[in-house]
Design a protein around this motif. Sequence first.
Motif, PDB file in Angstrom:
ATOM      1  N   VAL A 235       0.848  -1.195   0.000  1.00  0.00           N
ATOM      2  CA  VAL A 235       0.000   0.000   0.000  1.00  0.00           C
ATOM      3  C   VAL A 235       0.882   1.244   0.000  1.00  0.00           C
ATOM      4  O   VAL A 235       0.650   2.189  -0.768  1.00  0.00           O
ATOM      5  CB  VAL A 235      -0.973   0.008   1.206  1.00  0.00           C
ATOM      6  CG1 VAL A 235      -1.600   1.377   1.395  1.00  0.00           C
ATOM      7  CG2 VAL A 235      -2.048  -1.042   1.026  1.00  0.00           C
ATOM      8  N   ALA A 236       1.913   1.254   0.837  1.00  0.00           N
ATOM      9  CA  ALA A 236       2.826   2.397   0.887  1.00  0.00           C
ATOM     10  C   ALA A 236       3.557   2.566  -0.443  1.00  0.00           C
ATOM     11  O   ALA A 236       3.704   3.696  -0.939  1.00  0.00           O
ATOM     12  CB  ALA A 236       3.831   2.218   2.027  1.00  0.00           C
TER      13      ALA A 236
ATOM     14  N   PHE B 225       1.121   3.947  -2.934  1.00  0.00           N
ATOM     15  CA  PHE B 225       0.816   5.326  -2.535  1.00  0.00           C
ATOM     16  C   PHE B 225       1.873   6.283  -3.075  1.00  0.00           C
ATOM     17  O   PHE B 225       1.549   7.322  -3.674  1.00  0.00           O
ATOM     18  CB  PHE B 225       0.728   5.405  -1.011  1.00  0.00           C
ATOM     19  CG  PHE B 225       0.752   6.798  -0.450  1.00  0.00           C
ATOM     20  CD1 PHE B 225      -0.323   7.650  -0.624  1.00  0.00           C
ATOM     21  CD2 PHE B 225       1.848   7.255   0.255  1.00  0.00           C
ATOM     22  CE1 PHE B 225      -0.310   8.933  -0.102  1.00  0.00           C
ATOM     23  CE2 PHE B 225       1.873   8.528   0.789  1.00  0.00           C
ATOM     24  CZ  PHE B 225       0.797   9.366   0.605  1.00  0.00           C
TER      25      PHE B 225
ATOM     26  N   TRP C 178      -6.597   7.689   0.593  1.00  0.00           N
ATOM     27  CA  TRP C 178      -6.689   6.392  -0.078  1.00  0.00           C
ATOM     28  C   TRP C 178      -5.844   5.364   0.673  1.00  0.00           C
ATOM     29  O   TRP C 178      -6.277   4.228   0.889  1.00  0.00           O
ATOM     30  CB  TRP C 178      -6.214   6.482  -1.533  1.00  0.00           C
ATOM     31  CG  TRP C 178      -6.170   5.134  -2.171  1.00  0.00           C
ATOM     32  CD1 TRP C 178      -7.194   4.482  -2.775  1.00  0.00           C
ATOM     33  CD2 TRP C 178      -5.044   4.238  -2.197  1.00  0.00           C
ATOM     34  NE1 TRP C 178      -6.772   3.232  -3.183  1.00  0.00           N
ATOM     35  CE2 TRP C 178      -5.471   3.068  -2.846  1.00  0.00           C
ATOM     36  CE3 TRP C 178      -3.739   4.314  -1.747  1.00  0.00           C
ATOM     37  CZ2 TRP C 178      -4.622   1.989  -3.053  1.00  0.00           C
ATOM     38  CZ3 TRP C 178      -2.891   3.233  -1.942  1.00  0.00           C
ATOM     39  CH2 TRP C 178      -3.346   2.087  -2.593  1.00  0.00           C
ATOM     40  N   ALA C 179      -4.637   5.759   1.076  1.00  0.00           N
ATOM     41  CA  ALA C 179      -3.753   4.831   1.791  1.00  0.00           C
ATOM     42  C   ALA C 179      -4.357   4.439   3.138  1.00  0.00           C
ATOM     43  O   ALA C 179      -4.321   3.259   3.517  1.00  0.00           O
ATOM     44  CB  ALA C 179      -2.377   5.467   1.977  1.00  0.00           C
TER      45      ALA C 179
END
Length: 96
Positions: free
Chosen positions: A58-59, A62, A71-72
């Motif tokens: 996710v990071a 992002f 969103w993150a």
Amino acid sequence: MFNTSVGILRFTGNLEGISYLVLLLIAMPLKYLWDVPSAVSLTGAMHGFLFVAYVIMVAFVFFRKRYSFLWAIWAVFLAFIPFGTFYLDKQLKTKR
């Protein structure tokens, strides 16, 4: 699916979601109803590893795709809800 960072995130999210469901629906009942604590130990460790991999992805997405900070936060929040990562997968599939 593995050609892009979003594709890898989708795959990792699906694995994390499956491991979460296995932990909640199979391992926890085995531990508390039939006294098999090793089921949670093994499944919990696997789920923990996949959760960390999911948050790292996710990071990565992002920063790479310059998605919003909300969103993150949303993507990580969905990992705590059963079937949440599958919902994110559907969103990512249509977002392109």
